[in-house]
Write an enzyme that holds these catalytic residues in place. Structure first.
Site, short mmCIF file in Angstrom:
data_model
loop_
_atom_site.label_atom_id
_atom_site.label_comp_id
_atom_site.label_asym_id
_atom_site.label_seq_id
_atom_site.Cartn_x
_atom_site.Cartn_y
_atom_site.Cartn_z
N ASP A 46 33.54 -11.71 64.84
CA ASP A 46 34.18 -11.32 63.73
C ASP A 46 35.07 -10.04 63.83
O ASP A 46 34.80 -9.25 64.62
CB ASP A 46 33.21 -11.09 62.56
CG ASP A 46 32.19 -12.12 62.11
OD1 ASP A 46 33.00 -13.18 62.25
OD2 ASP A 46 31.34 -11.99 61.66
N HIS A 51 37.70 -15.65 67.74
CA HIS A 51 37.26 -15.21 66.41
C HIS A 51 36.17 -16.50 65.82
O HIS A 51 35.59 -16.19 64.73
CB HIS A 51 38.45 -15.61 65.69
CG HIS A 51 38.45 -14.79 64.32
ND1 HIS A 51 37.37 -14.09 63.96
CD2 HIS A 51 39.45 -14.15 63.42
CE1 HIS A 51 37.54 -13.22 62.74
NE2 HIS A 51 38.84 -13.34 62.72
#
Length: 438
Positions: A413, A409
């Site tokens: 995204d 992450h």
């Protein structure tokens, strides 16, 4: 008499140390030139260390599981004449996997018994009760097996015995110091000896088995800790209708050529990955978080998580972007077999840019794959199940499969992760799109 010191060799470019995973000798053992003395591991591969001299082992410089620096003394051997020292010359590298395949058993047999080259063929690994090597054709006395002491045998022999239900305490060893060899096990089974069957009763068990984490299992442990401690994972699960894909796969397998490997779902997923990362290069990447650099790779090197007798390995199908569906299938089978039998090379176990993990029929409904550091994405395949699907007017049977994909992450995204998986979904649900060149 002199003393010869064998040092840890340079086992690979840029490698400063290696883990000792196996000794093939002990203090007091006679050794001869080219006999395998030890095995060390680095980067999921083992290197066997042979003896450059004849003599007797005086000292061992490490215990199994210890990390030994390059050039550090590994063992000392008493020799006739003047002493000396040298870096050991390592033998060819192999994956650290114990297997019961004939090729692996033969390789393990040579390591267990320290086969000499033809020039030393007049000697055999047999020994008399005092531990001296005997000329070929002369066998030492065969002592009755000790039913209480733990028998001496290599991990490969123990694995074969465990798989066959054989109690090694009933097998007479003919190797040095009574060591049980593959030949001893073969002869035991050839005599018709039956595996020991212990009565099963309801009794309390108070034993505790302590297993030192070494070798490949240590590497797996370190890799998992690194990935989970440094990578903030996001996992995205999507349901995919693979009915049409399965029909196409069956048709292609029915008409395949004799030299073509039978297709599984993985080659189709690999080709779908290639097309998808071409549109989203940020997913086919590695992240050096120490330097703060993301490397987006043009080449698509797909790691395939593979279970082996020794643990999880990740052989790599290199340049999947340049391979067709049948080529992907053939390379998958070749690499999986190499990983399981221990013949995979170092370069075949490293350098992946994105990974696929699949448990096949045991894939469950959903999983949470751990990213193969330093990559930023991993795609997990779950099992295919026939499920009722509503088509707007009725329920119809369809073959459904979930993809469980994890992303770093810090780099990917949530929206990009979802877009990536949805593109793969579209390709797998309309498999003709996989074969259309964009």
């Amino acid at each position: 008499m002199g003393e010869f010191v064998i040092k840890m060799p340079d086992v690979g470019e840029g490698v400063a140390e290696a883990e000792l995973v196996e000794w093939h000798c002990k203090v007091g053992d006679p050794v001869r030139e080219d006999m395998v003395l030890a095995a060390v591991m680095t980067d999921k591969a083992t290197v066997e260390i042979p003896s450059p001299v004849n003599g007797t082992v005086l000292w061992l410089g490490a215990e199994i599981g210890d990390t030994v620096a390059v050039k550090a003394p590994l063992l000392r051997i008493q020799i006739a004449g003047e002493g000396g020292e040298a870096d050991a010359v390592p033998m060819a590298e192999t994956v650290t996997i114990a297997s019961s395949s004939p090729q692996r058993r033969e390789g393990a047999r040579r390591a267990d018994e320290g086969d000499a080259p033809p020039s030393l063929g007049q000697l055999s690994p047999s020994s008399d009760p005092a531990g001296h090597l005997l000329p070929a054709g002369e066998k030492g006395s065969r002592a009755a097996p000790d039913t209480l002491a733990k028998p001496l045998a290599s991990p490969a022999v123990r694995l074969r015995a465990q798989d066959g239900g054989v109690d090694l305490r009933q097998v007479t060893g003919t190797g040095p110091a009574g060591r049980i060899t593959h030949d001893d096990l073969d002869q035991f089974l050839a005599r018709g000896a039956q595996p020991s069957i212990l009565p099963v009763g309801l009794a309390r068990k108070t034993t505790v088995e302590e297993i030192k984490v070494t070798g490949l299992r240590r590497r797996i442990s370190e890799k998992m800790v690194l990935a989970t401690s440094r990578i903030p994972h996001i996992t995205y699960v999507e349901e995919i209708d693979v009915t049409d894909l399965e029909d196409l796969r069956a048709t292609m397998n029915a008409s395949r050529k004799p030299d073509q490997t039978k297709l599984t779902i993985l080659p189709f997923l690999m080709r779908a990955l290639v097309k998808t990362v071409g549109e989203q290069p940020g997913v086919n990447a590695t992240f050096d978080d120490d330097a703060g650099i993301i490397s987006r790779h043009g080449a698509v090197h797909i790691g395939i998580a593979t279970q082996t007798p020794a643990g999880l390995t990740v052989p790599v199908v290199r340049h999947a972007e340049a391979r067709g569906i049948w080529d992907c299938a053939g390379e998958l089978v070749r690499l999986a077999e190499a990983a399981r039998t221990g013949s995979a090379l170092r370069e075949e176990l490293s350098g992946s840019t994105i990974t696929i993990t699949s448990l096949g029929a045991m894939g469950g409904i959903a999983t949470t794959p751990i990213i193969n550091h330093p990559e930023v994405a991993i795609v997990g395949v779950n099992k295919i199940m026939m499920r009722p699907v509503w088509d707007g007017s009725q329920f119809i049977p369809r073959k459904m499969m979930n993809l469980s994909s994890s992303f770093d992450h810090r780099v990917v995204d949530g929206w990009d992760a979802a877009t990536f998986v949805q593109r793969i979904k579209a390709l797998l649900e309309t498999p003709a799109l996989i074969f259309i060149e964009s």
